[in-house]
Design an enzyme around this catalytic site. Structure first.
Site, mmCIF file in Angstrom:
data_model
loop_
_atom_site.group_PDB
_atom_site.id
_atom_site.type_symbol
_atom_site.label_atom_id
_atom_site.label_comp_id
_atom_site.label_asym_id
_atom_site.label_seq_id
_atom_site.Cartn_x
_atom_site.Cartn_y
_atom_site.Cartn_z
ATOM 1 N N LYS A 199 0.861 -1.108 0.119
ATOM 2 C CA LYS A 199 0.051 -0.047 -0.081
ATOM 3 C C LYS A 199 0.920 1.276 -0.107
ATOM 4 O O LYS A 199 0.659 2.186 -0.815
ATOM 5 C CB LYS A 199 -0.944 0.068 1.181
ATOM 6 C CG LYS A 199 -2.022 0.910 1.146
ATOM 7 C CD LYS A 199 -2.948 0.589 2.420
ATOM 8 C CE LYS A 199 -3.617 -0.430 2.424
ATOM 9 N NZ LYS A 199 -4.355 -0.571 3.535
ATOM 10 N N ARG B 122 -3.326 3.317 8.472
ATOM 11 C CA ARG B 122 -3.599 1.822 7.913
ATOM 12 C C ARG B 122 -2.368 0.944 7.915
ATOM 13 O O ARG B 122 -1.284 1.492 7.597
ATOM 14 C CB ARG B 122 -3.982 1.990 6.691
ATOM 15 C CG ARG B 122 -5.608 2.649 6.463
ATOM 16 C CD ARG B 122 -5.534 2.869 4.859
ATOM 17 N NE ARG B 122 -6.594 4.000 4.650
ATOM 18 C CZ ARG B 122 -7.605 4.039 4.360
ATOM 19 N NH1 ARG B 122 -8.384 3.182 4.190
ATOM 20 N NH2 ARG B 122 -8.341 5.274 4.159
ATOM 21 N N GLY C 250 -8.303 -7.316 4.573
ATOM 22 C CA GLY C 250 -9.016 -7.380 5.915
ATOM 23 C C GLY C 250 -8.143 -7.989 7.220
ATOM 24 O O GLY C 250 -8.697 -7.878 8.176
ATOM 25 N N MET D 111 -5.417 -7.124 8.487
ATOM 26 C CA MET D 111 -4.723 -6.036 9.478
ATOM 27 C C MET D 111 -5.867 -4.741 9.636
ATOM 28 O O MET D 111 -6.830 -4.958 8.934
ATOM 29 C CB MET D 111 -3.554 -5.431 8.706
ATOM 30 C CG MET D 111 -2.607 -6.357 8.544
ATOM 31 S SD MET D 111 -1.721 -6.927 9.895
ATOM 32 C CE MET D 111 -0.073 -7.272 9.468
ATOM 33 N N ARG E 172 -3.723 -1.346 -6.276
ATOM 34 C CA ARG E 172 -2.810 -2.578 -6.205
ATOM 35 C C ARG E 172 -3.453 -3.412 -7.519
ATOM 36 O O ARG E 172 -4.545 -3.322 -8.171
ATOM 37 C CB ARG E 172 -3.168 -3.234 -4.809
ATOM 38 C CG ARG E 172 -4.341 -3.652 -4.775
ATOM 39 C CD ARG E 172 -4.513 -4.137 -3.428
ATOM 40 N NE ARG E 172 -6.084 -4.377 -3.028
ATOM 41 C CZ ARG E 172 -6.543 -4.627 -1.690
ATOM 42 N NH1 ARG E 172 -5.676 -5.254 -0.983
ATOM 43 N NH2 ARG E 172 -7.742 -4.933 -1.620
ATOM 44 N N HIS F 48 -15.522 -8.800 2.053
ATOM 45 C CA HIS F 48 -14.525 -9.691 2.757
ATOM 46 C C HIS F 48 -14.600 -10.983 2.150
ATOM 47 O O HIS F 48 -13.821 -11.713 1.507
ATOM 48 C CB HIS F 48 -14.549 -9.638 4.135
ATOM 49 C CG HIS F 48 -13.559 -10.447 4.712
ATOM 50 N ND1 HIS F 48 -13.646 -11.821 5.015
ATOM 51 C CD2 HIS F 48 -12.081 -10.348 4.976
ATOM 52 C CE1 HIS F 48 -12.826 -12.457 5.621
ATOM 53 N NE2 HIS F 48 -11.794 -11.591 5.395
ATOM 54 N N SER G 247 12.584 -43.947 -21.780
ATOM 55 C CA SER G 247 11.690 -43.095 -20.963
ATOM 56 C C SER G 247 12.044 -43.377 -19.484
ATOM 57 O O SER G 247 11.740 -44.580 -19.038
ATOM 58 C CB SER G 247 10.272 -43.283 -21.340
ATOM 59 O OG SER G 247 9.168 -42.463 -20.576
ATOM 60 N N CYS H 89 8.131 -40.591 -17.716
ATOM 61 C CA CYS H 89 6.921 -40.663 -17.999
ATOM 62 C C CYS H 89 6.254 -40.894 -16.302
ATOM 63 O O CYS H 89 5.114 -41.154 -16.289
ATOM 64 C CB CYS H 89 6.178 -41.638 -18.765
ATOM 65 S SG CYS H 89 7.029 -43.126 -18.459
ATOM 66 N N TYR I 89 11.751 -34.628 -23.156
ATOM 67 C CA TYR I 89 10.133 -34.288 -23.223
ATOM 68 C C TYR I 89 9.882 -35.016 -21.871
ATOM 69 O O TYR I 89 10.529 -35.953 -21.311
ATOM 70 C CB TYR I 89 9.319 -35.047 -23.980
ATOM 71 C CG TYR I 89 9.076 -36.376 -24.355
ATOM 72 C CD1 TYR I 89 8.035 -37.194 -23.437
ATOM 73 C CD2 TYR I 89 10.118 -37.312 -25.062
ATOM 74 C CE1 TYR I 89 8.179 -38.574 -23.366
ATOM 75 C CE2 TYR I 89 10.144 -38.659 -24.819
ATOM 76 C CZ TYR I 89 9.141 -39.378 -24.128
ATOM 77 O OH TYR I 89 9.032 -40.594 -24.138
HETATM 78 C C1 PEP Z 1 6.993 -45.617 -13.538
HETATM 79 O O1 PEP Z 1 7.336 -46.696 -12.946
HETATM 80 O O2 PEP Z 1 7.263 -44.391 -13.490
HETATM 81 C C2 PEP Z 1 6.053 -45.692 -14.688
HETATM 82 C C3 PEP Z 1 5.532 -44.624 -15.563
HETATM 83 O O3 PEP Z 1 5.353 -46.951 -14.968
HETATM 84 P P1 PEP Z 1 4.070 -47.396 -13.930
HETATM 85 O O4 PEP Z 1 3.520 -46.350 -13.081
HETATM 86 O O5 PEP Z 1 2.863 -47.863 -14.598
HETATM 87 O O6 PEP Z 1 4.498 -48.331 -13.141
#
Ligand code: PEP
Ligand code: MG
Length: 869
Positions: free
Chosen positions: A21, A91, A100, A102, A335, A453, A762, A829, A849
């Site tokens: 403020k 204030r 609200g 303070m 603000r 409020h 992966s 994954c 990814y």
């Molecule tokens: C894992 O193990 O991270 C995976 C993606 O396979 P799941 O969860 O199916 O075992």
């Protein structure tokens, strides 16, 4: 050290020192906007005070006096003058706005003498005594902790004695009498008279603001929003301007765009002849700001001009408090406005379109929790048609929720602790209610507007809220709410639609909200910046569609075992598992192949040329076997065996430690026909869809739970043979990839060797975490909480990547793979792939990814983009 800064000496960057403020008041002063003069006592002064516990240092006292004197000179008024008194507001204002939390004191400087000065100056005794009694009320409450109701009750009692319905009917004499009554309350509760010395008032008020940093509700709020306790609050002392100075005065709050929907255009409320907190506290229901245009057109136009100027200056939607004193407009605060997620997205997109901010800035303003909020639930439209409306109010915060009603924060909290879904229903809420509000599915109030409020806090928390349901009489004492002829009692169920402002009786099923387009625009901007891909863990058509809508660049993990649970399929699966010779194995496998072909065909059709990684069967087989007697009997009948034989086979399949047992690629080493069937189904359907659509589909076949190069080489050879046979039969070929998961520490440590046989990798961080820590994925919930409490774990490693351990193994694996072939694609994954906190690490690790569940995709994309920015 300087503890005090004049508004003209600060700037908006100094939020640490001046609080939000104070910094904004300084900035507005610098911009020469109509801000009443004043100064800020810094957060350092607060921290110093809190450390010393009980006194305002002499230095601070001297500085405050000097700054008051500067104000006196500038305004040609005197603090404590009987002729022309300077009155101020006090204030609080910390770095992060805490609505609200303070407390505020207005009209400070009034006493038995200076009130005559105010009368003389304004010629309005009614006004002057009204101001004085307000000071007594606020000072009593904030500084001395006198229950607000003590004053309110006396006011109500006085009004009923005089047969008055509203405050406006009270005369100068009435307020003068109430000043006497209020001073008596003060004396009775504190055993001291109300302090007459303005400097004494000021000192006590400043100390009270300092102390309020540590009151319970402030602490709760900070904890809820992750705000540090060590920031302290600043105190703003500002010359009073009076919104309660007759019908040409007023006070209000307005947003430069709609904080609920994001719609462009001024949005707010005001009250004529009212002072400061009346609007925010929701005690009287205000008028929409558009009505100011007819009442005071020139003030309205000026306000529009200033609000646009502020929005462009701050490059964001502003929440502005203003006061009009005799048609003169003053800005008391600006603000960045709190807003719903929907509004936040809309405003960001508009600001980019209007050239006020860049796409990059817009992306940085989006947090994962805003995305969650954007996908808010809504009631099922068909069910809604049949629902009985109880009452209507203001749509203060969107969303839909059903629950049992409670009339106090404590009751709501108790019921919620006992596992109930609760809805807090009150006349109006105040900061004391915060603990009850936090646990509520929805909040309903009978009084107060869109900036009350309840509305502001609910919106901030993303909880649905209907405010100002004036037709509902809420009796917190009798624990009931009445609208027309219907009375609801504590524990009754209602459904609240915060998007339309409607309250229904009973419970209504809801569907998740979908503001896809808003999300799409910003995630698309995010994709332009993000350097690593975001794919989805999905296998059902509906999940794949959702994932694509939410921005998935493909499927990073399709868990094929999820496809075997349909009624027909599970039965064939069971027959396959029970098979004891080649013939009885192949019959159900061939049936399963047909199912799988259909599944993969749908996937490829939906995904077209987007990558699709299909993982072959992974879990231990016993997961597919029947548990209940009835199913066992059915299976026995259909397979011409006895129940005893089936049970015997089930017992044979039992494992002491199935997660470490006969699962993943090990199933295929002992029964290669399963993976051969799956691979044939994948290749045949990819070929068919490629041919039909003309799109080159490159299926990625992923083998789970590989621990050594030898396993993969052996399996790969067999699968390649299967594929070659299909190519020969069909007299055509398609490209494909065979890769593996990194789920076993040994695989990470030998990843360069495995890379010789793998086209891609992966990380399955779920299994990798399980095996690195030796924590069972299924059982560790029993102790992980305690570990976190005892600080033996920073966080649950299944939710947030364990950088030190699991992360180290991943680093080794990535280095080894890249040393073999720097172009090999590596993804993640496991669950942490969708966790913003973990994504930061994974990005540094250099994966290509991440793959996560569909609803986490937008947050993942934006987190990646934000990291790069
Ligand atoms: C894992 O193990 O991270 C995976 C993606 O396979 P799941 O969860 O199916 O075992
Ligand atoms: Mg796994």
């Amino acid at each position: 050290m300087n503890y005090v800064l004049d508004f003209s000496d600060g700037s908006k960057e100094q939020t640490d020192l001046l609080g939000g403020k104070g910094a904004n008041l300084a900035e507005m002063t610098k911009l020469r906007l109509p801000v009443p003069t004043g100064f800020t006592i810094t957060t350092e002064a607060c921290l110093d005070y809190l450390q010393k516990k009980d006194y305002v240092s002499e230095n601070l006292d001297v500085e405050i006096r000097q700054h008051i004197q500067r104000m006196e000179t500038r305004k040609n008024k005197l603090f404590g003058s009987v002729k022309n008194p300077l009155l101020v507001s006090v204030r609080s204002g910390s770095k992060f706005s805490m609505p609200g939390m303070m407390d505020t004191i207005l009209n400070l400087g009034l006493n038995d003498e200076t009130v005559f000065g105010l009368i003389e100056k304004t010629g309005d005794a009614r006004f002057a005594y009204d101001c004085y009694r307000r000071l007594l009320q606020m000072f009593g409450d904030v500084v001395c902790g006198i229950d607000k109701n003590r004053f309110e009750d006396q006011l109500d009692f006085y009004k009923s004695k005089k047969n008055y319905r509203s405050d406006t009917e009270l005369t100068a004499e009435d307020w003068q009498e109430l000043v006497r009554v209020f001073k008596d309350i003060f004396l009775e509760v504190t055993h001291k008279p109300f302090p007459q010395d303005p400097y004494e008032q000021l000192k006590l008020a400043v100390e009270a603001v300092f102390r309020s940093w540590n009151n319970r509700r402030a602490i709760t709020y900070r904890r809820l929003h992750g705000i540090s306790d060590s920031l302290g609050t600043a105190v703003n002392i500002q010359e009073m301007v009076f919104g309660n100075f007759g019908s040409q005065s007023g006070t209000g709050v307005a947003f430069t765009r709609n904080p609920a929907t994001g719609e462009k255009g001024i949005f707010g409320e005001f009250l004529l002849n009212a002072q400061g907190e009346d609007v925010v506290a929701g005690i009287r229901t205000p008028q929409p700001i558009s009505e100011l245009e007819t009442l005071m057109p020139e003030v309205y136009q000026e306000f529009l001009r200033l609000s646009e100027l502020l929005e462009r200056h701050y490059k964001d939607m502003q929440d502005i408090e203003f006061t009009i004193e005799n048609r003169q407009l003053y800005l008391l605060q600006t603000r960045n406005g709190k807003r719903t997620a929907k509004s936040a997205f809309k405003v960001c997109i508009q600001l980019v379109e209007e050239g006020i901010i860049s796409k990059e800035e817009a992306i940085q303003r989006i947090s994962p929790s805003m995305i969650t909020q954007l996908l808010h639930p809504v009631f099922e439209p068909e069910q809604l048609k049949r629902a009985e409306v109880f009452a209507k109010g203001l749509p203060a915060s969107p969303g839909a929720a059903s629950g049992k009603i409670y009339f106090t924060a404590e009751q709501a909290k108790k019921a919620s602790d006992a596992g109930e879904k609760v809805i807090l229903v009150r006349q109006e809420t105040s900061p004391e209610d915060i603990e009850g509000m936090v646990v509520s599915e929805a909040i309903v109030t009978s009084r107060g507007g869109m900036t009350s409020h309840a509305a502001v806090v609910a919106r901030g928390m993303g909880v649905c809220c209907v405010a100002g349901c004036e037709e509902v009489q809420v009796d917190e004492f009798l624990e009931q709410a009445t609208a027309g002829t219907v009375t609801l009692r504590q524990g009754d169920t209602i459904s609240v639609d915060g998007t339309t402002g409607t309250i229904y009786r009973g419970s209504i099923p809801y569907v998740e909200g979908d503001e896809w387009q808003l999300l799409e625009t910003i995630t698309n901007w995010g994709k332009e910046i993000a350097k690593i891909g975001v794919k989805a863990n999905a296998e059902t058509p509906s999940d794949i569609k959702t994932a694509l809508k939410l921005g998935a660049q493909g499927i990073g993990l399709a868990r094929t075992e999820h496809m075997f649970f349909g009624e027909q399929r599970i039965f064939e699966m069971r027959k396959m598992i029970l098979a004891q010779d080649e013939e009885s194995l192949m019959a159900p496998l061939n049936k399963l192949k047909e199912f799988q072909k259909e599944d993969f065909r749908t996937m490829f059709e939906l995904l077209q040329d987007k990558p699709c990684t299909i993982r072959l069967l992974d879990p231990p087989l016993h997961e597919f076997l029947p548990q209940i007697e009835e199913e066992i009997k059915h299976l026995a009948n259909e397979t011409q065996r006895t129940v005893a034989q089936i049970k015997h086979r089930i017992a044979e399949l039992h494992e002491q430690n199935p997660m470490l047992g006969h699962r993943g690629c090990r199933l295929a080493v002992t029964t290669p026909q399963i993976y051969e069937m799956q691979v044939a189904a994948i290749i045949e359907s990819a070929m068919a869809v490629s041919q039909e659509s003309g799109v080159a589909i490159v299926p990625e076949i992923m083998i789970p739970l590989i621990g050594s190069k030898e396993e993969l080489v052996w399996l790969r050879e067999r699968l390649v043979q299967t594929i070659e046979q299909i190519f020969e039969t069909e007299q055509q070929q398609i490209p494909y990839k065979i890769g593996t998961m990194l789920e076993i520490p040994r695989a990470c440590l030998t990843a360069d060797k495995i890379a010789e046989a793998s086209d891609f990798f992966s990380f399955g961080t779920n299994d990798l975490t399980q095996l690195t820590y030796g924590f069972s994925r299924d059982d560790s919930v029993k102790f992980i909480g305690v570990y976190e409490e005892r600080k033996l774990l920073k966080s649950d490693p299944f939710q947030h990547i364990d950088e030190e351990g699991v992360g180290a193994l991943m680093t080794i694996a990535v280095d080894k793979i890249r040393s073999f072939d720097s172009d090999i694609k590596i993804g993640v994954c496991g669950e942490v792939g969708g966790d913003p906190q973990s994504i930061r690490f994974l990005q540094k690790l250099g994966v290509d990814y991440i793959s996560c569940s569909p609803y986490r995709i937008p947050a993942a994309i934006l987190t990646i983009a934000q990291e790069i920015l």
